[in-house]
Design a protein around this motif. Structure first.
Motif, PDB file in Angstrom:
ATOM      1  N   GLY A 151      55.123  28.417  26.994  1.00 34.52           N
ATOM      2  CA  GLY A 151      53.924  28.527  27.814  1.00 34.52           C
ATOM      3  C   GLY A 151      53.189  29.809  27.527  1.00 34.52           C
ATOM      4  N   SER A 152      52.283  30.129  28.407  1.00 32.42           N
ATOM      5  CA  SER A 152      51.506  31.355  28.266  1.00 32.42           C
ATOM      6  C   SER A 152      51.427  32.042  29.626  1.00 32.42           C
ATOM      7  N   TRP A 153      51.073  33.301  29.587  1.00 33.23           N
ATOM      8  CA  TRP A 153      50.899  34.065  30.813  1.00 33.23           C
ATOM      9  C   TRP A 153      49.641  33.596  31.523  1.00 33.23           C
ATOM     10  N   ILE A 158      42.541  32.245  32.609  1.00 32.55           N
ATOM     11  CA  ILE A 158      43.185  30.964  32.912  1.00 32.55           C
ATOM     12  C   ILE A 158      43.073  30.653  34.399  1.00 32.55           C
ATOM     13  N   LEU A 159      43.213  31.678  35.221  1.00 29.38           N
ATOM     14  CA  LEU A 159      43.156  31.475  36.672  1.00 29.38           C
ATOM     15  C   LEU A 159      41.746  31.177  37.189  1.00 29.38           C
ATOM     16  N   GLN A 160      40.755  31.246  36.321  1.00 26.42           N
ATOM     17  CA  GLN A 160      39.394  30.857  36.706  1.00 26.42           C
ATOM     18  C   GLN A 160      39.298  29.349  36.924  1.00 26.42           C
ATOM     19  N   SER A 161      40.220  28.606  36.328  1.00 28.68           N
ATOM     20  CA  SER A 161      40.220  27.151  36.462  1.00 28.68           C
ATOM     21  C   SER A 161      40.681  26.754  37.865  1.00 28.68           C
ATOM     22  N   ARG A 167      47.138  23.991  41.389  1.00 26.74           N
ATOM     23  CA  ARG A 167      48.536  23.693  41.035  1.00 26.74           C
ATOM     24  C   ARG A 167      49.456  24.858  41.417  1.00 26.74           C
ATOM     25  N   ALA A 168      49.015  26.082  41.144  1.00 33.36           N
ATOM     26  CA  ALA A 168      49.812  27.261  41.502  1.00 33.36           C
ATOM     27  C   ALA A 168      50.003  27.346  43.015  1.00 33.36           C
TER      28      ALA A 168
END
Length: 181
Positions: A151-153, A158-161, A167-168
C-alpha cells in the motif's frame, strides 16, 4: 536466501570494502572478523545470530502457519529483503511465489519498553473481525508473521478524496465499537 550466497555477493560492495579496511587497520584478518562476529547480510544490513536463528525457525516452520486466501503457501518462503523503520522490532519481507508475508522479530529489549506482546496479539485478533489489519499467520513469544499488504501512506493529497475519508472514518467507527482487551 539467507546464507546461500557468498559474503561479497550479499553485502553491498562499499560496505564490504569499509569492513575489510576497518579490520585491516585493527590488525585482524577478514576471516577472523567474520567468524568472531558471525553475522549474515540481508541486502545492505547485517543481522545478528539471534535474529538469524529466529528468522530461520519461523521460515522452517512455515507449514504450521495459518492458511488464508492471501497466503495459500505451497512452499517454504524465502527472504526478499529487510523492511526498515521498526523501532521495537525487525521485519523481513518473505515470499512464496507471488504471495508475500512479513516476519517480524521482536527486539530483545521490547519488554523494557513496556510493550505487552500478549495484549497486542489479542488486539490484533479482535481487529481482524473488522478486516482492517493483515491476517496473522503465526505468532510466538519472539516472532509474528502476517500477510504483507502492499500500500501507500495516506498523504494529504490522498485524503482529499471523499471516498477515502469515508472509508477511513467507517473503519475507525468499527474499531471504536470493539471491546478491546
Amino acid at each position: 536466501k539467507i546464507g546461500s550466497t557468498g559474503w561479497s555477493s550479499i553485502v553491498h560492495r562499499s560496505i564490504y570494502t569499509s569492513i575489510v579496511s576497518f579490520t585491516r587497520r585493527l590488525g585482524c584478518s577478514y576471516s577472523i572478523w567474520y567468524c568472531r562476529w558471525w553475522a549474515i547480510g540481508v541486502g545492505e544490513r547485517f543481522i545478528d545470530s539471534r535474529l538469524t536463528d529466529a528468522l530461520r525457525r519461523a521460515l522452517n516452520g512455515w507449514q504450521g502457519w495459518t492458511r488464508t486466501p492471501n497466503w495459500p503457501a505451497a512452499g517454504r518462503p524465502e527472504v526478499e529483503r529487510q523492511l526498515h523503520g521498526g523501532l521495537t522490532n525487525q521485519s523481513f519481507l518473505v515470499a512464496d511465489g507471488e504471495h508475500r508475508a512479513v516476519v517480524r522479530i521482536n527486539r530483545q529489549n521490547a519488554d523494557n519498553l513496556g510493550i505487552d506482546r500478549q495484549r497486542e496479539i489479542a488486539i490484533l485478533a479482535a481487529l481482524s473481525e473488522v478486516a482492517c489489519v493483515p491476517d496473522t499467520l503465526y505468532v510466538d513469544a519472539e516472532v509474528q508473521v502476517s500477510v504483507y499488504i502492499n500500500g501507500s501512506w495516506a498523504t494529504a493529497e490522498i485524503l482529499q478524496s471523499a471516498a477515502v475519508r469515508r472509508r477511513a472514518l467507517d473503519n475507525l467507527a468499527q474499531i471504536q465499537a470493539l471491546q478491546l482487551p
